[in-house]
Design a protein around this motif. Structure first.
Motif, short mmCIF file in Angstrom:
data_model
loop_
_atom_site.label_atom_id
_atom_site.label_comp_id
_atom_site.label_asym_id
_atom_site.label_seq_id
_atom_site.Cartn_x
_atom_site.Cartn_y
_atom_site.Cartn_z
N MET A 1 28.62 6.37 -20.76
CA MET A 1 28.12 6.20 -20.15
C MET A 1 26.76 5.14 -20.49
N GLN A 2 26.74 3.79 -19.66
CA GLN A 2 25.51 3.48 -21.09
C GLN A 2 24.64 2.87 -19.05
N LYS A 3 23.26 2.45 -19.18
CA LYS A 3 22.87 2.10 -18.02
C LYS A 3 21.89 0.80 -18.48
N LYS A 4 21.60 -0.06 -17.65
CA LYS A 4 21.31 -0.92 -17.65
C LYS A 4 20.25 -1.46 -16.69
N VAL A 5 18.75 -1.62 -16.72
CA VAL A 5 18.22 -2.00 -16.09
C VAL A 5 17.95 -3.77 -15.43
N LEU A 6 18.21 -4.22 -14.64
CA LEU A 6 17.77 -5.87 -14.42
C LEU A 6 16.25 -6.06 -14.01
N SER A 7 16.04 -5.03 -13.64
CA SER A 7 14.84 -5.34 -12.53
C SER A 7 13.57 -3.98 -12.58
N GLU A 8 12.43 -4.56 -12.68
CA GLU A 8 11.80 -3.14 -12.65
C GLU A 8 10.48 -3.15 -11.38
N GLN A 9 10.09 -2.93 -10.72
CA GLN A 9 8.54 -2.87 -10.36
C GLN A 9 7.56 -2.23 -11.26
N ALA A 10 6.54 -2.93 -11.35
CA ALA A 10 5.80 -1.57 -12.51
C ALA A 10 4.90 -1.83 -11.53
N LEU A 11 3.52 -1.21 -11.68
CA LEU A 11 2.62 -0.90 -11.75
C LEU A 11 1.59 -0.92 -12.81
N TYR A 12 0.55 -1.44 -13.31
CA TYR A 12 -0.36 -0.91 -14.13
C TYR A 12 -1.81 -1.26 -13.82
N PHE A 13 -2.32 0.60 -14.06
CA PHE A 13 -3.64 0.73 -13.58
C PHE A 13 -4.32 1.61 -14.51
N GLY A 14 -6.02 1.71 -14.89
CA GLY A 14 -6.14 2.24 -15.73
C GLY A 14 -8.11 1.63 -15.41
N ASN A 15 -8.78 2.40 -16.66
CA ASN A 15 -10.44 1.59 -16.20
C ASN A 15 -10.51 0.59 -17.42
N VAL A 16 -10.75 0.04 -17.00
CA VAL A 16 -11.56 -1.14 -18.04
C VAL A 16 -12.46 -0.62 -19.36
N SER A 17 -12.11 -0.35 -20.21
CA SER A 17 -12.42 0.44 -21.03
C SER A 17 -12.70 -0.15 -22.54
N ASN A 134 -15.23 1.99 -9.25
CA ASN A 134 -15.36 1.01 -10.40
C ASN A 134 -15.05 0.96 -11.12
N ASN A 135 -14.50 -0.10 -11.88
CA ASN A 135 -14.59 -0.69 -13.41
C ASN A 135 -12.88 -0.60 -13.64
N MET A 136 -12.28 0.26 -12.48
CA MET A 136 -11.18 0.22 -12.59
C MET A 136 -10.16 -0.74 -12.46
N PHE A 137 -8.63 -0.91 -12.47
CA PHE A 137 -8.26 -2.70 -12.60
C PHE A 137 -6.63 -1.52 -11.94
N ILE A 138 -5.74 -2.53 -10.90
CA ILE A 138 -4.60 -1.71 -10.29
C ILE A 138 -3.81 -3.61 -10.86
N MET A 139 -2.80 -3.24 -11.34
CA MET A 139 -1.90 -4.82 -11.88
C MET A 139 -0.29 -4.43 -11.15
N PHE A 140 -0.02 -5.22 -10.22
CA PHE A 140 1.32 -5.35 -10.08
C PHE A 140 2.30 -6.34 -9.57
N PRO A 141 3.33 -6.01 -9.64
CA PRO A 141 3.79 -7.76 -9.09
C PRO A 141 3.56 -8.39 -7.27
N SER A 142 3.23 -9.36 -7.56
CA SER A 142 2.67 -10.26 -6.42
C SER A 142 3.49 -10.63 -5.71
N THR A 143 4.86 -10.23 -5.67
CA THR A 143 6.09 -9.97 -4.36
C THR A 143 5.65 -8.54 -3.60
#
Lengths: 167, 161
Positions: A1-17, A134-143
């Motif tokens: 059995m195999q799996k293929k991810v066609l698309s993902e919605q990822a969010l990136y966040f954290g502090n700007v170090s 403060n000093n934190m970022f969140i990045m996500f798909p613009s859609t």
């Protein structure tokens, strides 16, 4: 059995170090956002902005192998108890020229909540909440549509947004 | 052209920039890394000590044009700067592998893969001639060793099996 991810919605966040003594001068960014709001002019380019922007591009590139290219940037001030209208940074009829990612940075914030809406196949209308600090970022798909809420009644929230496309 | 690697606080290479040689000349007109670092700090918003010069022509501890190798490898995104050994290390191939300073590369903890036997070498060779249909003959085996990270051993494998 195999799996293929066609698309993902990822969010990136954290502090700007940033390196010690090279931290983002958030006071300067606050001034620029305020100036931009009062004069209705574009946000001033500054070394501080460049530091933030380069940090995002470098580290997202290093950690996730995503090469970001700038599309646009602006700053917003949110009044106490204010909730924005639904925000969407793509133009549905001009996706070709729309950004891939939206990055939100907490310049001077307190009790600031971001609600990002997404769809999980047939499960529509889901959302994910995160507190922007403060000093934190969140990045996500613009859609993804999102709201920003200033949950307290004492002070203004200053937020910087940068949109990117990836190559 | 000189090349400088921008490194993070964890010593990981974030990017590599080129710098015009004239921008790293000191008062005596000699190329000086610290002058280049200072230039990059001013123009690229990153502390001078976190810009490390790297040689475009150095890889695996060798200089491609027969010159003097400099800092082991040409830095690339994701490489790690080893200040003690003055080497840019590529990403580790396997978690168990260790630095091998002499060859400026990662080696398995038990050394290189064993050499193939003469018989195995012979079986890997493509024989001359053609088969009954006139097609070129193929090697009967494809012996080679692959690293088994779980057992930390070199496993002999036949790719034609």
């Amino acid at each position: 059995m195999q799996k293929k991810v066609l698309s993902e919605q990822a969010l990136y966040f954290g502090n700007v170090s940033m390196p010690k003594h090279w931290e983002i001068d958030r006071t300067e960014l606050t001034h620029h956002i305020l100036h931009s709001s009062l004069t209705n002019e574009k946000l001033q380019f500054s070394k501080t902005f460049d530091k933030l922007n380069t940090y995002m591009r470098d580290y997202i590139g290093l950690e996730y192998n995503i090469n970001l290219v700038n599309k646009s940037t602006w700053g917003n001030i949110y009044k106490p108890n204010e909730t924005t209208i639904p925000l969407l940074n793509i133009d549905p009829v001009d996706l070709r020229n729309s950004p891939d990612f939206t990055m939100i940075y907490g310049v001077e914030v307190k009790d600031c909540n971001i609600r990002i809406h997404y769809e999980d196949n047939r499960r529509k209308g889901r959302s994910w909440d995160i507190e922007l600090k403060n000093n934190m970022f969140i990045m996500f798909p613009s859609t993804n549509m999102y709201y920003i809420t200033n949950n307290q009644k004492d002070s203004l929230n200053f937020v910087q947004t940068i949109t990117y496309e990836y190559i | 052209m000189a090349h400088f690697a921008k490194i993070s606080e964890n010593k990981e290479v974030l990017q590599v920039l080129t710098l015009d040689n004239k921008d790293m000349l000191n008062a005596d007109g000699v190329e000086d890394e610290t002058v280049g670092q200072q230039y990059l700090e001013t123009h690229n918003n990153w502390p001078a000590q976190m810009w490390i010069q790297t040689s475009f022509n150095t890889s695996g501890g060798q200089h491609n044009n027969g010159g003097t190798p400099f800092r082991g490898n040409y830095a690339g995104m994701g490489y790690t700067w080893d200040e003690d050994d003055q080497i840019f290390w590529p990403k580790k191939t396997y978690a168990s592998w260790v630095k091998h300073i002499e060859s400026v590369s990662w080696k398995s903890p038990i050394g290189d893969a064993p050499a193939l036997t003469a018989e195995q070498e012979n079986q890997n060779k493509t024989p001359e001639g053609t088969d009954a249909e006139g097609k070129p003959l193929n090697a009967t085996h494809g012996w080679h060793y692959i690293w088994n990270e779980t057992n930390t051993t070199w496993d002999l494998t036949d790719s034609k099996a």
